[in-house]
Structure formats: C-alpha cells, structure tokens
Design a protein around this motif. Sequence first.
Motif, PDB file in Angstrom:
ATOM      1  N   MET A   1       0.845  -1.183   0.000  1.00 55.07           N
ATOM      2  CA  MET A   1       0.000   0.000   0.000  1.00 55.07           C
ATOM      3  C   MET A   1       0.888   1.243   0.000  1.00 55.07           C
ATOM      4  N   ASN A   2       0.700   2.110  -0.975  1.00 55.79           N
ATOM      5  CA  ASN A   2       1.509   3.313  -1.074  1.00 55.79           C
ATOM      6  C   ASN A   2       1.038   4.360  -0.075  1.00 55.79           C
ATOM      7  N   PRO A   3       1.943   4.916   0.733  1.00 57.20           N
ATOM      8  CA  PRO A   3       1.536   5.956   1.691  1.00 57.20           C
ATOM      9  C   PRO A   3       1.233   7.260   0.971  1.00 57.20           C
ATOM     10  N   VAL A   4       0.392   8.058   1.568  1.00 59.06           N
ATOM     11  CA  VAL A   4       0.047   9.367   1.026  1.00 59.06           C
ATOM     12  C   VAL A   4       0.210  10.412   2.123  1.00 59.06           C
ATOM     13  N   ARG A   5       0.411  11.651   1.693  1.00 55.70           N
ATOM     14  CA  ARG A   5       0.485  12.759   2.645  1.00 55.70           C
ATOM     15  C   ARG A   5      -0.922  13.265   2.901  1.00 55.70           C
ATOM     16  N   ARG A   6      -1.228  13.471   4.161  1.00 56.69           N
ATOM     17  CA  ARG A   6      -2.572  13.893   4.544  1.00 56.69           C
ATOM     18  C   ARG A   6      -2.478  14.999   5.587  1.00 56.69           C
ATOM     19  N   THR A   7      -3.372  15.974   5.473  1.00 55.91           N
ATOM     20  CA  THR A   7      -3.433  17.054   6.450  1.00 55.91           C
ATOM     21  C   THR A   7      -4.432  16.687   7.536  1.00 55.91           C
ATOM     22  N   LEU A   8      -3.960  16.632   8.782  1.00 47.81           N
ATOM     23  CA  LEU A   8      -4.798  16.270   9.916  1.00 47.81           C
ATOM     24  C   LEU A   8      -5.038  17.485  10.805  1.00 47.81           C
ATOM     25  N   GLY A   9      -6.236  17.562  11.368  1.00 46.74           N
ATOM     26  CA  GLY A   9      -6.583  18.655  12.256  1.00 46.74           C
ATOM     27  C   GLY A   9      -6.143  18.406  13.684  1.00 46.74           C
ATOM     28  N   VAL A  10      -5.775  19.469  14.377  1.00 45.54           N
ATOM     29  CA  VAL A  10      -5.357  19.412  15.778  1.00 45.54           C
ATOM     30  C   VAL A  10      -6.099  20.517  16.530  1.00 45.54           C
ATOM     31  N   LEU A  11      -6.679  20.189  17.676  1.00 47.00           N
ATOM     32  CA  LEU A  11      -7.445  21.175  18.427  1.00 47.00           C
ATOM     33  C   LEU A  11      -6.562  22.109  19.252  1.00 47.00           C
ATOM     34  N   GLU A  87     -14.861  16.987  19.776  1.00 49.66           N
ATOM     35  CA  GLU A  87     -14.179  15.999  18.937  1.00 49.66           C
ATOM     36  C   GLU A  87     -15.000  15.697  17.690  1.00 49.66           C
ATOM     37  N   GLY A  88     -16.337  15.731  17.838  1.00 50.86           N
ATOM     38  CA  GLY A  88     -17.206  15.562  16.678  1.00 50.86           C
ATOM     39  C   GLY A  88     -17.047  16.703  15.685  1.00 50.86           C
ATOM     40  N   LEU A  89     -16.869  17.922  16.191  1.00 51.57           N
ATOM     41  CA  LEU A  89     -16.623  19.064  15.302  1.00 51.57           C
ATOM     42  C   LEU A  89     -15.316  18.873  14.533  1.00 51.57           C
ATOM     43  N   LEU A  90     -14.301  18.358  15.227  1.00 48.72           N
ATOM     44  CA  LEU A  90     -13.028  18.082  14.560  1.00 48.72           C
ATOM     45  C   LEU A  90     -13.226  17.063  13.442  1.00 48.72           C
ATOM     46  N   GLN A  91     -14.058  16.056  13.679  1.00 42.53           N
ATOM     47  CA  GLN A  91     -14.327  15.057  12.644  1.00 42.53           C
ATOM     48  C   GLN A  91     -14.980  15.692  11.414  1.00 42.53           C
ATOM     49  N   ILE A  92     -15.904  16.614  11.652  1.00 42.11           N
ATOM     50  CA  ILE A  92     -16.566  17.304  10.539  1.00 42.11           C
ATOM     51  C   ILE A  92     -15.551  18.105   9.732  1.00 42.11           C
ATOM     52  N   VAL A  93     -14.687  18.844  10.434  1.00 42.72           N
ATOM     53  CA  VAL A  93     -13.677  19.653   9.746  1.00 42.72           C
ATOM     54  C   VAL A  93     -12.706  18.747   8.999  1.00 42.72           C
ATOM     55  N   GLN A  94     -12.334  17.623   9.611  1.00 43.07           N
ATOM     56  CA  GLN A  94     -11.419  16.686   8.956  1.00 43.07           C
ATOM     57  C   GLN A  94     -12.028  16.122   7.679  1.00 43.07           C
ATOM     58  N   GLN A  95     -13.294  15.732   7.725  1.00 45.94           N
ATOM     59  CA  GLN A  95     -13.944  15.199   6.532  1.00 45.94           C
ATOM     60  C   GLN A  95     -14.026  16.256   5.436  1.00 45.94           C
ATOM     61  N   THR A  96     -14.303  17.493   5.836  1.00 44.20           N
ATOM     62  CA  THR A  96     -14.361  18.587   4.861  1.00 44.20           C
ATOM     63  C   THR A  96     -12.996  18.805   4.229  1.00 44.20           C
ATOM     64  N   ALA A  97     -11.945  18.758   5.046  1.00 44.93           N
ATOM     65  CA  ALA A  97     -10.584  18.934   4.529  1.00 44.93           C
ATOM     66  C   ALA A  97     -10.169  17.777   3.629  1.00 44.93           C
ATOM     67  N   ASP A  98     -10.546  16.555   4.003  1.00 40.97           N
ATOM     68  CA  ASP A  98     -10.206  15.393   3.181  1.00 40.97           C
ATOM     69  C   ASP A  98     -10.857  15.486   1.802  1.00 40.97           C
ATOM     70  N   ALA A  99     -12.051  16.075   1.747  1.00 38.94           N
ATOM     71  CA  ALA A  99     -12.765  16.196   0.477  1.00 38.94           C
ATOM     72  C   ALA A  99     -12.234  17.339  -0.385  1.00 38.94           C
ATOM     73  N   ASP A 100     -11.416  18.209   0.182  1.00 36.25           N
ATOM     74  CA  ASP A 100     -10.862  19.357  -0.544  1.00 36.25           C
ATOM     75  C   ASP A 100      -9.422  19.542  -0.090  1.00 36.25           C
ATOM     76  N   ALA A 101      -8.585  18.570  -0.438  1.00 36.32           N
ATOM     77  CA  ALA A 101      -7.209  18.537   0.074  1.00 36.32           C
ATOM     78  C   ALA A 101      -6.422  19.784  -0.300  1.00 36.32           C
ATOM     79  N   ALA A 102      -6.733  20.388  -1.434  1.00 32.04           N
ATOM     80  CA  ALA A 102      -5.992  21.565  -1.882  1.00 32.04           C
ATOM     81  C   ALA A 102      -6.176  22.754  -0.941  1.00 32.04           C
ATOM     82  N   HIS A 103      -7.296  22.785  -0.220  1.00 32.23           N
ATOM     83  CA  HIS A 103      -7.571  23.895   0.686  1.00 32.23           C
ATOM     84  C   HIS A 103      -7.640  23.433   2.144  1.00 32.23           C
ATOM     85  N   ALA A 104      -7.046  22.270   2.440  1.00 40.21           N
ATOM     86  CA  ALA A 104      -7.159  21.694   3.783  1.00 40.21           C
ATOM     87  C   ALA A 104      -6.666  22.645   4.861  1.00 40.21           C
ATOM     88  N   GLY A 105      -5.523  23.274   4.626  1.00 37.64           N
ATOM     89  CA  GLY A 105      -4.986  24.189   5.624  1.00 37.64           C
ATOM     90  C   GLY A 105      -5.925  25.347   5.915  1.00 37.64           C
TER      91      GLY A 105
END
Length: 207
Positions: A1-11, A87-105
């Motif tokens: 499995m090839n690894p990928v770079r992913r932007t993760l949220g931190v509170l 933590e649920g809010l973080l999950q929502i933001v993470q899913q939104t960022a995953d769906a738009d990786a170019a604007h994750a930051g």
Amino acid sequence: MNPVRRTLGVLKLPDPVPLWTERVDLIIMKMTASTYFQNVPNIATILAAAQASNGKLKLAQVAAKDKTVGSAEARDAQLRDTKLLVEGLLQIVQQTADADAAHAGAIFESAGMFARIVTAPTIADFAAKQGAVSGEVVARVKSRGYGTTYWFASSSDGKTWVVAPVSRKATFVFTGLPAAATSWFRFQTLTKDGLSDWSQPISLLVH
C-alpha cells in the motif's frame, strides 16, 4: 500500500477549563461564519448542541469554584460531554478537509483549528464516514481476503450494540442513525483462521 500525505486537524485546547471553554466558543463562532461548512447536513444543530454544552460547562465550572457538594464531579461529567461534541466538530472539519485537500490548511484555519501534515496509508484498517444523506454512515474495513464474512455493529452509547445483517463485503452502510449525535461502530470477521474478536469501537458525530 503506497503511503500518502494527509493534512490532519489538531485542536490544541488549553487545560484550564475557563480557557478551554473560551477556545471552544471561538471554534464554534468560526465554524458558524465559515463558508466551508455551510453545506454540512445539520451543521446548525450540531454547532448549537456544542454551544449549549459549552454553556453548561461554564456554569458547572462556576459551581465547582464554590466547592459545593458534588459540583466538581458534575463539572467533570459536563467536560466529558462537551469534549465529545468538540471531537465531533473536529471530525466534521477533517472530513471537509479530506474532500478538498488543496484547501485543507485554510479549512482548518477557518474553524479555529491547527493542521499538521502526516504520512498515512491510503486505507485505514477500519473507518467510518458520513454518508450521502442525514443519518447515514459508511463503515469500511480493510479487506481480510476472499471468502471473509463480516459483521458490523452500531451503538448510540458505546455499550449496547445493534448487529447488522451478515455481509461478504468489507463495507456496510448504516442508515437511520440519530442525527447530530455520536454513534459508535465496530466489526467482527470470520476467515479460514476462525472468528475474530470484535474490533475496538470507533465513533463518529453523525450529521
């Protein structure tokens, strides 16, 4: 499995409860104003629930400072409830960022959260994400190979479980789950090596 770079949220929430609640207020305010989350199902209800819980935590903190009997325990219980919603809010933001990786930051910044870039596998061993409609969650397990039987289960409290019909697929779609509330999920498999234990539960704030 090839690894990928992913932007993760931190509170990065501060420890003292008064500062903690102030930071949560900021996150809720920013998410309410951000255009990135306007199309998230039930977002207004979810943010209102987090705001109400944070307000209760502020009152519980005031009572705890007066050192009345049971006030510290009540505050700690309310803190746990509020943390779960945040933590649920973080999950929502993470899913939104995953769906738009170019604007994750920018997405994490707009929510008053921080971002870090990590290297991760393309498919988690077990994951759950919001489905296409309210109350729907898609659970996915890393395939255990041809001929594997899968059982998926859901819970509204992490204690009492409802087991879905047996499946030969590594993906299951839960429907009719309570919206704007956290649900837990787990799975079990049967392979040529025998029946596995139930997996560790994962949670998701359902839209």
